[in-house]
Scaffold this motif. Structure first.
Motif, PDB file in Angstrom:
ATOM      1  N   PRO A   1      29.975  57.318  35.749  1.00 45.72           N
ATOM      2  CA  PRO A   1      30.534  57.246  37.104  1.00 45.72           C
ATOM      3  C   PRO A   1      29.677  56.362  38.013  1.00 45.72           C
ATOM      4  CG  PRO A   1      29.556  59.421  36.702  1.00 45.72           C
ATOM      5  CD  PRO A   1      29.484  58.662  35.415  1.00 45.72           C
TER       6      PRO A   1
ATOM      7  N   VAL B   1      25.630  56.033  38.739  1.00 45.37           N
ATOM      8  CA  VAL B   1      24.894  56.571  37.587  1.00 45.37           C
ATOM      9  C   VAL B   1      24.660  55.428  36.594  1.00 45.37           C
ATOM     10  CG1 VAL B   1      24.900  58.258  35.718  1.00 45.37           C
ATOM     11  CG2 VAL B   1      25.924  58.849  37.918  1.00 45.37           C
TER      12      VAL B   1
ATOM     13  N   SER C   1      25.935  74.239  30.733  1.00 49.83           N
ATOM     14  CA  SER C   1      26.578  73.356  31.673  1.00 49.83           C
ATOM     15  C   SER C   1      25.530  72.729  32.595  1.00 49.83           C
ATOM     16  CB  SER C   1      27.583  74.190  32.469  1.00 49.83           C
ATOM     17  OG  SER C   1      28.152  73.411  33.455  1.00 49.83           O
ATOM     18  N   GLY C   2      25.624  71.418  32.792  1.00 46.69           N
ATOM     19  CA  GLY C   2      24.672  70.727  33.664  1.00 46.69           C
ATOM     20  C   GLY C   2      23.437  70.197  32.947  1.00 46.69           C
ATOM     21  N   SER C   3      23.350  70.406  31.635  1.00 47.72           N
ATOM     22  CA  SER C   3      22.142  69.977  30.922  1.00 47.72           C
ATOM     23  C   SER C   3      22.136  68.473  30.618  1.00 47.72           C
ATOM     24  CB  SER C   3      21.954  70.796  29.633  1.00 47.72           C
ATOM     25  OG  SER C   3      23.102  70.738  28.823  1.00 47.72           O
ATOM     26  N   GLY C   4      23.269  67.795  30.852  1.00 48.29           N
ATOM     27  CA  GLY C   4      23.289  66.345  30.685  1.00 48.29           C
ATOM     28  C   GLY C   4      24.051  65.874  29.456  1.00 48.29           C
ATOM     29  N   LYS C   5      24.771  66.781  28.809  1.00 49.46           N
ATOM     30  CA  LYS C   5      25.488  66.430  27.573  1.00 49.46           C
ATOM     31  C   LYS C   5      26.545  65.353  27.837  1.00 49.46           C
ATOM     32  CE  LYS C   5      27.069  70.670  26.942  1.00 49.46           C
ATOM     33  NZ  LYS C   5      26.618  71.254  28.230  1.00 49.46           N
ATOM     34  N   SER C   6      27.384  65.609  28.833  1.00 46.01           N
ATOM     35  CA  SER C   6      28.471  64.654  29.089  1.00 46.01           C
ATOM     36  C   SER C   6      27.929  63.316  29.570  1.00 46.01           C
ATOM     37  CB  SER C   6      29.447  65.223  30.128  1.00 46.01           C
ATOM     38  OG  SER C   6      30.114  66.336  29.600  1.00 46.01           O
ATOM     39  N   MET C   7      26.895  63.346  30.404  1.00 49.13           N
ATOM     40  CA  MET C   7      26.319  62.087  30.893  1.00 49.13           C
ATOM     41  C   MET C   7      25.767  61.266  29.724  1.00 49.13           C
ATOM     42  SD  MET C   7      26.729  61.471  33.967  1.00 49.13           S
ATOM     43  CE  MET C   7      27.572  62.400  35.201  1.00 49.13           C
TER      44      MET C   7
ATOM     45  N   HIS D   1      20.807  59.089  38.031  1.00 49.91           N
ATOM     46  CA  HIS D   1      21.676  59.029  39.202  1.00 49.91           C
ATOM     47  C   HIS D   1      20.885  58.350  40.311  1.00 49.91           C
ATOM     48  CE1 HIS D   1      24.054  61.205  42.590  1.00 49.91           C
ATOM     49  NE2 HIS D   1      24.564  60.023  42.306  1.00 49.91           N
TER      50      HIS D   1
ATOM     51  N   LEU E   1      18.976  62.308  34.796  1.00 50.49           N
ATOM     52  CA  LEU E   1      19.898  63.311  34.251  1.00 50.49           C
ATOM     53  C   LEU E   1      19.709  63.443  32.743  1.00 50.49           C
ATOM     54  CD1 LEU E   1      23.105  62.163  36.183  1.00 50.49           C
ATOM     55  CD2 LEU E   1      21.386  63.828  36.900  1.00 50.49           C
TER      56      LEU E   1
HETATM   57  N1  LIG Z   1      29.259  61.736  39.148  1.00 52.30           N
HETATM   58  C1  LIG Z   1      28.015  62.220  39.156  1.00 52.30           C
HETATM   59  N2  LIG Z   1      27.075  61.659  39.906  1.00 52.30           N
HETATM   60  C2  LIG Z   1      25.822  62.139  39.924  1.00 52.30           C
HETATM   61  N3  LIG Z   1      25.396  63.197  39.200  1.00 52.30           N
HETATM   62  C3  LIG Z   1      26.299  63.815  38.425  1.00 52.30           C
HETATM   63  C4  LIG Z   1      27.647  63.364  38.353  1.00 52.30           C
HETATM   64  N4  LIG Z   1      28.311  64.171  37.502  1.00 52.30           N
HETATM   65  C5  LIG Z   1      27.414  65.085  37.070  1.00 52.30           C
HETATM   66  N5  LIG Z   1      26.201  64.887  37.619  1.00 52.30           N
HETATM   67  C6  LIG Z   1      24.989  65.650  37.381  1.00 52.30           C
HETATM   68  O1  LIG Z   1      24.467  65.288  36.115  1.00 52.30           O
HETATM   69  C7  LIG Z   1      23.863  66.405  35.482  1.00 52.30           C
HETATM   70  C8  LIG Z   1      24.366  66.530  34.070  1.00 52.30           C
HETATM   71  O2  LIG Z   1      25.764  66.752  34.110  1.00 52.30           O
HETATM   72  P1  LIG Z   1      26.647  66.752  32.793  1.00 52.30           P
HETATM   73  O3  LIG Z   1      26.198  65.669  31.891  1.00 52.30           O
HETATM   74  O4  LIG Z   1      28.070  66.748  33.230  1.00 52.30           O
HETATM   75  O5  LIG Z   1      26.269  68.151  32.146  1.00 52.30           O
HETATM   76  P2  LIG Z   1      26.969  68.917  30.926  1.00 52.30           P
HETATM   77  O6  LIG Z   1      27.978  68.027  30.315  1.00 52.30           O
HETATM   78  O7  LIG Z   1      25.837  69.264  30.014  1.00 52.30           O
HETATM   79  O8  LIG Z   1      27.568  70.142  31.528  1.00 52.30           O
HETATM   80  C9  LIG Z   1      24.184  67.612  36.374  1.00 52.30           C
HETATM   81  O9  LIG Z   1      23.039  67.920  37.098  1.00 52.30           O
HETATM   82  C10 LIG Z   1      25.269  67.126  37.274  1.00 52.30           C
HETATM   83  O10 LIG Z   1      25.178  67.732  38.532  1.00 52.30           O
END
Ligand SMILES: Nc1ncnc2c1ncn2[C@@H]1O[C@H](COP(=O)(O)OP(=O)(O)O)[C@@H](O)[C@H]1O
Ligand SMILES: [Mg+2]
Length: 263
Positions: A60, A63, A44-50, A14, A24
Motif C-alpha cells: 500500500p 509502505v 494478527s499484526g505480526s507482518g505476515k501480509s506485508m 511504513h 513492519l
Molecule cells: N496500509 C498500511 N500502512 C501502514 N501500516 C500498515 C498498513 N496495513 C497494515 N499496517 C501495519 O503493518 C503491520 C503488519 O500488518 P500485517 O502484515 O497486515 O499483519 P498480519 O498479516 O500478520 O496480520 C501492523 O502493525 C499493521 O498495523
C-alpha cells in the motif's frame, strides 16, 4: 540444490509523511523449494501480509520494501513484482468485481497470458474450474461473484491464480472467512494441487490448526521477524520458542466447538 525462489533480508517499512518510519518486517529470509508447502504463522499484526505483499510488489501507499536479493531459479531478479508468484486473500470479494461474471474474470486472466478467442478462453476456463473442484463449470461462468458461496469464490480465486502460470501460490489466510467444513475442503484442494501439479505454496495463517497438518516447513512470525523456523513436525511437536508454544495452546482452544456447514 537451487531453490525456486530465495529472498534475503526482506524489510518492509511504513514511511508516513509526518511521523517516524516504522519497520513492519525486520529482515526475514525465505528459501522456497519447488513443490513444497511453506507455512507462515503468527498473530494478527505480526507482518505476515506485508511480507507477502512485498513479494508481490503490491504494497500500500507509504509502505516500502527492500531486500538484499531476490533470486528466481538462482538468477537475480531486480524487482519482487517480477517473481512468478500469485496470491489469494482471505476475502475473495475484495479481488472480484461484483458486476462481472466468473467467466469474465477468468477470461481476463487467460487473455493476459495468451491471445485466444473467447470460445477457446471459455474452454480453458471450464477446464480450470474443474481442476479446482467446481461443479457445473459451464453454468458457473455465467454467474456473478455474489451468486457463489464463500468456498466457491475462493476456488475461483485459486483457478485465477493458477491461470497466471505463477509457480508459487501465496494463500494469505485463505480460509479464515470460511466455516470449518469448507475451510477443510479448501485446504484439501490446495494440498491436492500441490501433489498433482507440484505447485509450490506459501500458506499464511494466524491459526496453527490450519498450518500444522499440511506444511513441510513452518516459520513463526512475531513483530516482523521469524522467531522460529523448522519442519512442520518440529514446530508442532517440539516447539522451542515460548511464542510458538503460546500459538499452539491457542489453536487447541479454537479447535473445539465449531459446527460445520456445507458449501
Ligand atoms: N496500509 C498500511 N500502512 C501502514 N501500516 C500498515 C498498513 N496495513 C497494515 N499496517 C501495519 O503493518 C503491520 C503488519 O500488518 P500485517 O502484515 O497486515 O499483519 P498480519 O498479516 O500478520 O496480520 C501492523 O502493525 C499493521 O498495523
Ligand atoms: Mg494478514
Amino acid at each position: 540444490m537451487t531453490e525456486l525462489i530465495e529472498v534475503r533480508h526482506l524489510k518492509v517499512r511504513h514511511v508516513p509523511k509526518k511521523a517516524a518510519a516504522k519497520e513492519l518486517v525486520k529482515g526475514i529470509d525465505l528459501s522456497i523449494t519447488k513443490g513444497r508447502i511453506i507455512g507462515i504463522i503468527g498473530e494478527s499484526g505480526s507482518g505476515k501480509s506485508m511480507a507477502m505483499k512485498a513479494l508481490m510488489g503490491l504494497l500500500p501507499e507509504g509502505v516500502q520494501a527492500e531486500s538484499q536479493s531476490y533470486l528466481f531459479d538462482g538468477q537475480a531478479v531486480k524487482d519482487a513484482a517480477d517473481l512468478p508468484i500469485s496470491m489469494i486473500f482471505q476475502d475473495p470479494m475484495t479481488s472480484l468485481d461484483p458486476v462481472r461474471t466468473v467467466g469474465y474474470h477468468l477470461r481476463e486472466v487467460i487473455f493476459r497470458q495468451q491471445k485466444l478467442s473467447k470460445a477457446a478462453c471459455d474452454q480453458l476456463a471450464i477446464q480450470q474450474l474443474e481442476k479446482v473442484g467446481i461443479p457445473q463449470p459451464e453454468q458457473r461462468l455465467k454467474q456473478y461473484p455474489h451468486e457463489l458461496s464463500g468456498g466457491m469464490r475462493q476456488r475461483v480465486m485459486i483457478a485465477m491464480a493458477l491461470l497466471t502460470n505463477a509457480q508459487v501460490l501465496i494463500a494469505d489466510e485463505p480460509t479464515t472467512a470460511l466455516d470449518v467444513t469448507v475451510q477443510a475442503q479448501i485446504l484439501a484442494l490446495i494440498q491436492q494441487l500441490q501433489e498433482e501439479t507440484e505447485l509450490t505454496v506459501i500458506l499464511v495463517s494466524h491459526d496453527f490448526g490450519v498450518v500444522a497438518g499440511m506444511c513441510d516447513e513452518v516459520h513463526v512470525m512475531l513483530e516482523g521477524q521469524f522467531v522460529e523456523s523448522g519442519s512442520g513436525e518440529d514446530i508442532f511437536y517440539r516447539p522451542q520458542h515460548p511464542y510458538t508454544k503460546k500459538l499452539l495452546q491457542a489453536a487447541a482452544f479454537v479447535e473445539e466447538d465449531q459446527g460445520g456447514a456445507s458449501l
